[in-house]
Design a protein around this motif. Structure first.
Motif, mmCIF file in Angstrom:
data_model
loop_
_atom_site.group_PDB
_atom_site.id
_atom_site.type_symbol
_atom_site.label_atom_id
_atom_site.label_comp_id
_atom_site.label_asym_id
_atom_site.label_seq_id
_atom_site.Cartn_x
_atom_site.Cartn_y
_atom_site.Cartn_z
ATOM 1 N N VAL A 147 100.665 58.344 71.544
ATOM 2 C CA VAL A 147 99.783 59.499 71.370
ATOM 3 C C VAL A 147 98.918 59.263 70.141
ATOM 4 N N TYR A 148 97.612 59.532 70.304
ATOM 5 C CA TYR A 148 96.656 59.455 69.196
ATOM 6 C C TYR A 148 96.003 60.819 69.055
ATOM 7 N N ASP A 149 95.882 61.291 67.831
ATOM 8 C CA ASP A 149 95.159 62.526 67.560
ATOM 9 C C ASP A 149 94.262 62.270 66.360
ATOM 10 N N SER A 150 92.979 62.598 66.519
ATOM 11 C CA SER A 150 92.019 62.326 65.442
ATOM 12 C C SER A 150 92.205 63.272 64.271
ATOM 13 N N GLY A 151 92.818 64.423 64.507
ATOM 14 C CA GLY A 151 93.046 65.371 63.421
ATOM 15 C C GLY A 151 91.756 65.779 62.744
ATOM 16 N N ALA A 152 90.712 65.984 63.521
ATOM 17 C CA ALA A 152 89.394 66.284 62.975
ATOM 18 C C ALA A 152 89.455 67.481 62.038
ATOM 19 N N ALA A 153 88.786 67.327 60.906
ATOM 20 C CA ALA A 153 88.717 68.398 59.918
ATOM 21 C C ALA A 153 87.790 69.501 60.433
ATOM 22 N N GLU A 154 87.666 70.547 59.674
ATOM 23 C CA GLU A 154 86.846 71.691 60.064
ATOM 24 C C GLU A 154 85.458 71.242 60.510
ATOM 25 N N GLY A 203 84.629 69.286 62.823
ATOM 26 C CA GLY A 203 84.635 68.012 63.542
ATOM 27 C C GLY A 203 85.158 68.189 64.957
ATOM 28 N N VAL A 204 84.938 67.214 65.777
ATOM 29 C CA VAL A 204 85.417 67.248 67.158
ATOM 30 C C VAL A 204 86.770 66.545 67.219
ATOM 31 N N ALA A 205 87.784 67.286 67.611
ATOM 32 C CA ALA A 205 89.126 66.717 67.707
ATOM 33 C C ALA A 205 89.239 65.874 68.979
ATOM 34 N N GLU A 206 89.960 64.788 68.875
ATOM 35 C CA GLU A 206 90.174 63.908 70.021
ATOM 36 C C GLU A 206 91.658 63.609 70.128
ATOM 37 N N ARG A 207 92.177 63.732 71.333
ATOM 38 C CA ARG A 207 93.581 63.418 71.581
ATOM 39 C C ARG A 207 93.647 62.504 72.790
ATOM 40 N N ARG A 208 94.390 61.411 72.662
ATOM 41 C CA ARG A 208 94.555 60.453 73.759
ATOM 42 C C ARG A 208 96.032 60.150 73.936
ATOM 43 N N VAL A 209 96.395 59.903 75.189
ATOM 44 C CA VAL A 209 97.779 59.544 75.516
ATOM 45 C C VAL A 209 97.737 58.345 76.451
ATOM 46 N N TRP A 210 98.535 57.316 76.131
ATOM 47 C CA TRP A 210 98.623 56.105 76.953
ATOM 48 C C TRP A 210 100.078 55.837 77.306
ATOM 49 N N HIS A 233 101.085 58.925 60.156
ATOM 50 C CA HIS A 233 99.814 59.548 59.793
ATOM 51 C C HIS A 233 99.020 58.551 58.971
ATOM 52 N N ALA A 234 97.712 58.511 59.227
ATOM 53 C CA ALA A 234 96.839 57.601 58.493
ATOM 54 C C ALA A 234 96.865 57.961 57.006
ATOM 55 N N ALA A 235 96.879 56.942 56.170
ATOM 56 C CA ALA A 235 96.895 57.157 54.724
ATOM 57 C C ALA A 235 95.611 57.851 54.267
ATOM 58 N N LYS A 236 94.507 57.457 54.850
ATOM 59 C CA LYS A 236 93.224 58.083 54.534
ATOM 60 C C LYS A 236 92.721 58.749 55.802
ATOM 61 N N GLY A 237 92.504 60.031 55.738
ATOM 62 C CA GLY A 237 92.055 60.756 56.922
ATOM 63 C C GLY A 237 93.176 61.574 57.517
ATOM 64 N N HIS A 238 92.924 62.100 58.692
ATOM 65 C CA HIS A 238 93.867 63.013 59.324
ATOM 66 C C HIS A 238 94.444 62.461 60.617
ATOM 67 N N GLU A 239 94.206 61.202 60.919
ATOM 68 C CA GLU A 239 94.614 60.633 62.197
ATOM 69 C C GLU A 239 96.131 60.478 62.299
ATOM 70 N N PHE A 240 96.606 60.564 63.543
ATOM 71 C CA PHE A 240 98.034 60.520 63.846
ATOM 72 C C PHE A 240 98.274 59.556 65.000
ATOM 73 N N LEU A 241 99.301 58.748 64.885
ATOM 74 C CA LEU A 241 99.773 57.884 65.974
ATOM 75 C C LEU A 241 101.266 58.118 66.144
#
Length: 96
Positions: free
Chosen positions: A29-36, A38-45, A8-16
């Motif tokens: 897997v990436y997840d932006s973890g958008a806060a209330e 915000g637009v959530a984004e999820r990507r898989v490679w 998890h990103a130290a600052k923010g809500h992002e996840f790898l």
């Protein structure tokens, strides 16, 4: 692949994270973890070592991937850092 790894990103809500797909391919897997609001984004490679078809990674490549994810998660711009780290380690990310 021996384990699943996530950061998890130290600052923010992002996840790898990395995982094993149903077909046995290693995925990032990436997840932006958008806060209330915000637009959530999820990507898989799929992860593919350069010059190879989608296949299991060696232990050394798995460790390099894990280290790259850790560094990228700690960066201010996670996705930009992720691409840079994969390039340094000669690992290709292909949309899953």
């Amino acid at each position: 692949m021996t384990i699943q790894t996530s950061f998890h990103a130290a600052k923010g809500h992002e996840f790898l994270g990395m995982r094993l797909s149903r077909r046995g391919e290693v995925e990032v897997v990436y997840d932006s973890g958008a806060a209330e609001g915000g637009v959530a984004e999820r990507r898989v490679w799929r992860v593919m070592p350069q010059g190879q078809e989608a296949a299991g990674l060696s232990w050394r490549e798995e460790q390099a991937l894990s280290e790259g994810l850790r560094i990228a998660a700690g960066a201010p711009r996670v996705l930009v850092a992720l691409y840079d780290e994969m390039k340094k380690r000669a690992l290709l990310l292909e949309n899953a």
